[in-house]
Design an enzyme around this catalytic site. Structure first.
Site, PDB file in Angstrom:
ATOM      1  N   HIS A  16     -17.124  31.977 -44.193  1.00  0.00           N
ATOM      2  CA  HIS A  16     -15.803  32.025 -43.576  1.00  0.00           C
ATOM      3  C   HIS A  16     -15.727  31.082 -42.374  1.00  0.00           C
ATOM      4  O   HIS A  16     -14.726  30.381 -42.183  1.00  0.00           O
ATOM      5  CB  HIS A  16     -15.493  33.462 -43.140  1.00  0.00           C
ATOM      6  CG  HIS A  16     -15.304  34.405 -44.284  1.00  0.00           C
ATOM      7  ND1 HIS A  16     -14.075  34.877 -44.673  1.00  0.00           N
ATOM      8  CD2 HIS A  16     -16.195  34.954 -45.137  1.00  0.00           C
ATOM      9  CE1 HIS A  16     -14.214  35.683 -45.704  1.00  0.00           C
ATOM     10  NE2 HIS A  16     -15.500  35.755 -46.006  1.00  0.00           N
ATOM     11  N   ASP A 120      -8.441  34.927 -40.336  1.00  0.00           N
ATOM     12  CA  ASP A 120      -9.167  35.085 -41.589  1.00  0.00           C
ATOM     13  C   ASP A 120      -8.578  36.231 -42.412  1.00  0.00           C
ATOM     14  O   ASP A 120      -7.969  37.159 -41.875  1.00  0.00           O
ATOM     15  CB  ASP A 120     -10.639  35.368 -41.277  1.00  0.00           C
ATOM     16  CG  ASP A 120     -11.504  35.478 -42.518  1.00  0.00           C
ATOM     17  OD1 ASP A 120     -11.947  34.429 -43.007  1.00  0.00           O
ATOM     18  OD2 ASP A 120     -11.732  36.615 -42.999  1.00  0.00           O
ATOM     19  N   THR A 142      -9.885  32.540 -47.602  1.00  0.00           N
ATOM     20  CA  THR A 142     -11.031  31.695 -47.939  1.00  0.00           C
ATOM     21  C   THR A 142     -11.471  31.831 -49.387  1.00  0.00           C
ATOM     22  O   THR A 142     -12.397  31.141 -49.818  1.00  0.00           O
ATOM     23  CB  THR A 142     -12.224  32.009 -47.021  1.00  0.00           C
ATOM     24  OG1 THR A 142     -12.511  33.408 -47.066  1.00  0.00           O
ATOM     25  CG2 THR A 142     -11.923  31.608 -45.589  1.00  0.00           C
ATOM     26  N   GLN A 348     -26.916  23.169 -49.966  1.00  0.00           N
ATOM     27  CA  GLN A 348     -26.232  23.259 -51.252  1.00  0.00           C
ATOM     28  C   GLN A 348     -25.284  22.099 -51.544  1.00  0.00           C
ATOM     29  O   GLN A 348     -25.323  21.513 -52.624  1.00  0.00           O
ATOM     30  CB  GLN A 348     -25.467  24.584 -51.345  1.00  0.00           C
ATOM     31  CG  GLN A 348     -24.733  24.756 -52.665  1.00  0.00           C
ATOM     32  CD  GLN A 348     -24.172  26.135 -52.849  1.00  0.00           C
ATOM     33  OE1 GLN A 348     -24.920  27.083 -53.043  1.00  0.00           O
ATOM     34  NE2 GLN A 348     -22.852  26.269 -52.791  1.00  0.00           N
ATOM     35  N   TRP A 366     -16.594  31.673 -53.659  1.00  0.00           N
ATOM     36  CA  TRP A 366     -15.526  30.681 -53.819  1.00  0.00           C
ATOM     37  C   TRP A 366     -15.904  29.311 -53.258  1.00  0.00           C
ATOM     38  O   TRP A 366     -15.589  28.281 -53.856  1.00  0.00           O
ATOM     39  CB  TRP A 366     -14.237  31.177 -53.182  1.00  0.00           C
ATOM     40  CG  TRP A 366     -13.066  30.317 -53.550  1.00  0.00           C
ATOM     41  CD1 TRP A 366     -12.344  29.509 -52.721  1.00  0.00           C
ATOM     42  CD2 TRP A 366     -12.504  30.142 -54.864  1.00  0.00           C
ATOM     43  NE1 TRP A 366     -11.362  28.847 -53.420  1.00  0.00           N
ATOM     44  CE2 TRP A 366     -11.441  29.213 -54.740  1.00  0.00           C
ATOM     45  CE3 TRP A 366     -12.791  30.666 -56.109  1.00  0.00           C
ATOM     46  CZ2 TRP A 366     -10.666  28.820 -55.826  1.00  0.00           C
ATOM     47  CZ3 TRP A 366     -12.017  30.273 -57.199  1.00  0.00           C
ATOM     48  CH2 TRP A 366     -10.974  29.361 -57.044  1.00  0.00           C
ATOM     49  N   GLU A 371     -17.264  23.617 -54.355  1.00  0.00           N
ATOM     50  CA  GLU A 371     -18.233  22.525 -54.253  1.00  0.00           C
ATOM     51  C   GLU A 371     -18.638  22.026 -55.630  1.00  0.00           C
ATOM     52  O   GLU A 371     -18.748  20.815 -55.863  1.00  0.00           O
ATOM     53  CB  GLU A 371     -19.460  22.989 -53.473  1.00  0.00           C
ATOM     54  CG  GLU A 371     -19.185  23.155 -51.985  1.00  0.00           C
ATOM     55  CD  GLU A 371     -20.351  23.736 -51.206  1.00  0.00           C
ATOM     56  OE1 GLU A 371     -20.248  23.835 -49.968  1.00  0.00           O
ATOM     57  OE2 GLU A 371     -21.380  24.090 -51.828  1.00  0.00           O
ATOM     58  N   ALA A 386     -18.727  41.414 -53.826  1.00  0.00           N
ATOM     59  CA  ALA A 386     -17.407  41.016 -53.308  1.00  0.00           C
ATOM     60  C   ALA A 386     -16.475  40.652 -54.467  1.00  0.00           C
ATOM     61  O   ALA A 386     -16.358  41.403 -55.431  1.00  0.00           O
ATOM     62  CB  ALA A 386     -17.548  39.884 -52.292  1.00  0.00           C
TER      63      ALA A 386
END
Length: 478
Positions: A16, A120, A142, A348, A366, A371, A386
């Site tokens: 986040h 957020d 997000t 990553q 996500w 990416e 989640a």
């Protein structure tokens, strides 16, 4: 005209914070009238957050119109803490810090005026703080548009008693739900765990009602990727702005470790390496690690495996093994030394951007999906917690841009329990499918990669949504 200050409040988690910082940078680059002050809520276990912020603020390219303020933390809080608790405890600190900014603006003519909060998706309690200060608040979401639409659609059905998602037999009932943001019916077993558990009902109700209080919702997605979901949400009462993909520009390479990883990839053939990485909180027990290892060995593919050690306490972050051989099948590292590399933490984004990487076994967070799309690397799905299960479903069944290892695997970060062990045969099948050179899945991901880049350029869909957000905000038409 006096510059305008926006207060950004990211959730207290690495994914986040990173995406919020990148959106702030995108906004102030797009329009010079904006300054951003970001309030950082740090969890007790914040080593990775500290490292990221240090690398960010020590960079010579750190924007002058972006300010980071660390909210006070409870130094006595050493035990793991739920996100909701951390956010609640931060409300008085947010009120004080925002009031200080207002006072600064009144006393200093050169200080930007506080004009809005960007909070957020988990920080919607801060909307009340914005209201008290007389400024509007928008949500920075997000996750994806489909996930948002799923929550907005299902929570009222549960509250009205139309769907009882928390009954013991619902998850495995085989029931499918029609949800406007999906073109395919959504199976009960891929709904997020927090929708299926009685103890989370209060949280979900508060969460969704908080989203509805916002003047608008900024989505980290782009129209071409989630066209049905974005169009469906745009027909609702809340203004939607799809401004993604918002990605971290560069990972902290952790010195020599990151260099070694990229150096190893430099020596591999193009599109030959399978990357396995399960996010900042993902880990497995030894039984599951053995099945992954056997699948990799049997498949014969080149691989880079980010292997993390379970934390000693619930809700803590995994760490790196001092010796991975201790938890892998005997002789595995020796037998695969010529084709594979087992590592701990991984940079990553840099790995996915490397030409040697041809496939990605992912938990389907996500940020990881964005990416993979941006860099054109297809995913084999292995969700953990989640909203990752519906993300995996969307990727495989809706978008046809991923292959399935699992859509409904789950783990409980509070006690380490999970849905069982996935067999080496199933893992190997997913590995081989995601590494197919000429598959339709790979072609779709490559095409979407091109569209993701175009979306961010002038005239692109995300560029236009960002311009629309600024115009709506400046014209007070939210």
């Amino acid at each position: 005209m006096k510059n305008t200050r926006l207060v950004f409040i990211p959730g207290p988690g690495m994914g986040h914070i990173v995406s919020t910082v990148e959106f702030a940078k995108l906004l102030i680059t797009h329009d010079h009238r904006f300054s951003v002050t970001l309030f950082v809520i740090k969890p007790p276990d914040a080593t990775n957050v500290d490292a990221y912020i240090h690398s960010l603020t020590s960079s010579p390219n750190f924007p002058k119109r972006l300010q980071l303020i660390h909210l006070p933390t409870d130094e006595s809080q050493s035990a793991p803490t739920e996100t909701a608790q951390l956010i609640q405890k931060s409300i008085p600190h947010v009120k004080q810090a925002a009031s200080d900014l207002v006072q600064e603006s009144h006393s200093n003519p050169d200080s930007p005026r506080l004009a809005a909060f960007v909070v957020d998706m988990f920080c919607t309690d801060m909307i009340d703080v914005a209201n008290d200060l007389g400024v509007p608040a928008v949500v920075f979401y997000t996750s994806g548009a489909a996930c948002l639409g799923l929550m907005l659609h299902l929570q009222p059905l549960r509250e009205q008693g139309i769907v009882d998602m928390t009954s013991p037999d619902f998850k495995d009932s085989g029931r499918e739900l029609n949800v406007p943001v999906f073109s395919n019916p959504v199976p009960a077993n891929v709904l997020p765990g927090f929708l299926l558990e009685k103890e989370w009902e209060g949280f979900v109700d508060k969460y969704v009602k908080g989203l509805r209080k916002a003047k608008g919702i900024i989505l980290n997605t782009f129209e071409e990727l989630e066209s049905q979901a974005v169009h469906s949400l745009s027909e609702g009462d809340t203004r939607i702005y799809a401004v993604g993909p918002i990605l971290s520009a560069k990972d902290d390479e952790k010195g020599q470790q990151g260099s070694d990883i990229i150096g190893w990839l430099d020596d591999q053939p193009e599109s030959s390496v399978l990357f396995l990485c399960f996010g900042s909180m993902g880990y497995f027990g030894e039984d599951q690690l053995a099945e992954i290892a056997r699948a990799l060995e049997n498949s014969g593919v080149r691989f880079l495996w980010s292997l993390r050690k379970p934390p000693p306490e619930a809700l803590r972050s995994p760490t790196d093994y001092s010796d991975p051989a201790e938890v892998l099948p005997e002789g595995f590292l020796d037998r695969t030394a010529s084709i594979g590399k087992v590592i701990g933490w991984a940079p990553q984004a840099q790995v996915l951007a490397h030409k040697a990487v041809g496939g990605f076994v992912s938990h389907c967070g996500w940020n990881s999906i964005l990416e993979s799309v941006y860099f054109g690397v297809p995913i084999a799905t292995w969700p953990l917690y989640a909203e990752q299960q519906p993300n995996a479903f969307e990727l495989v069944r809706e978008l046809k841009m991923g292959v399935e290892i699992s859509l409904d695997y789950w783990m409980d970060r509070r006690n380490g329990s999970n849905s069982g062990v996935i067999s080496r045969e199933k893992i190997e099948k997913g590995i081989k499918e995601v590494m197919e050179r000429e598959s339709e899945t790979r072609k779709k991901v490559k095409l979407m990669s091109e569209l993701s880049r175009k979306a961010l350029t002038k005239g692109g869909s995300s560029y236009s949504y960002l311009s629309r957000f600024i115009d709506d905000f400046m014209n007070n038409s939210m």
